[in-house]
Write a protein that holds these residues in place. Structure first.
Motif: not given
Length: 253
Positions: A66-70, A84-91, A112-119, A127-131
């Motif tokens: 697991e990379l991040a937990r909110y 107030g926690l860091p987000t997770v990037s596609p990279a 998490a949820g659907g394909l285009l939920v903002r990370f 989808a950006d991670a998939a690419r």
């Protein structure tokens, strides 16, 4: 396929149980499996998350990361900002998945949820991670009314981004499906242009883990290390023929 993205067409539709079923079927076929959860939301620090649930159902040989937990059950970007926690990037997702792929035959990346939920703040999504990974995406969809629209939209989003879609698995097939669910079996592949690759029975996540592992391959197609075939399933659950209502009997004057 060494890395597969597992995305839902929405929330609470059985995505984690489907991920566990794929993991269990792959383990039964002799493959080493890891599950990666980029962002877990709505779970406290000491509570088991989705990755842990996959391990509970699929078996202790599965590696969970697991990379991040909110704490709040929101989209990852919103949940991170509010906490107030860091987000997770596609990279970061791609790096973690590629690292796991070095030592595992199959890595399942559960969104998490659907394909285009903002990370993150830039609006990046699964989808950006998939690419970045060049990985195919499996869509998990509900059975009932409304699923055609959400599944078609998700499939179109994948095509618009030149991403590979594996197909669709129904995340929670009812014990007694209604007319809409039965009609959707035939309509989902036709509408989305994607093959139906399995159907996980409702309530499967409550099975004893040993029973879950035994049954999991029977819910999934051979492409997902299972034995399930759409033809007999469609035949079993095909909708009854339409019977028009009898015209009203005119009343006598």
């Amino acid at each position: 396929m060494s890395v597969v993205i597992v995305s839902g067409t929405g929330t609470e539709i059985g995505k984690t149980v489907v991920t566990a079923a794929i993991a269990a079927a792959a383990v039964a076929a002799g493959r080493s499996v890891a599950v990666l959860k980029p962002a877990q939301t709505g779970v406290g620090p000491a509570e088991p998350g989705d990755a842990a649930e996959v391990v509970r159902l699929a078996g202790p040989s599965v590696t969970a990361v697991e990379l991040a937990r909110y704490p709040e059950p929101l989209a990852p970007d919103t949940a991170a900002r509010r906490a107030g926690l860091p987000t997770v990037s596609p990279a970061a997702v791609a790096e973690a998945a590629n690292r796991l792929a070095l030592s595992h035959d199959l890595v399942l990346v559960e969104g998490a949820g659907g394909l285009l939920v903002r990370f993150d703040e830039e609006g990046h999504t699964l989808a950006d991670a998939a690419r970045l990974l060049g990985a195919p995406t499996l869509l998990v969809a509900p059975a009932g009314l409304g699923t055609l629209n959400s599944t078609v939209l998700s499939a179109e989003a994948l095509r618009a981004r030149d991403l590979t879609a594996l197909g669709v698995v129904i995340g929670s097939w009812p014990k007694v499906p209604d007319l809409a669910a039965r009609c959707n079996l035939a309509d989902l592949p036709k509408s989305s242009g994607l093959p139906l690759l399995g159907a996980v029975p409702a309530g499967s996540g409550t099975l004893p883990p040993s029973d879950f592992r035994t049954a999991a391959p029977t819910w999934l197609s051979p492409g997902l290390a299972g034995t399930w075939s759409p033809a007999p399933f469609l035949s079993t659950w095909s909708p009854p023929p339409f019977t028009p209502a009898a015209p009203p009997i005119p009343s006598e004057a």
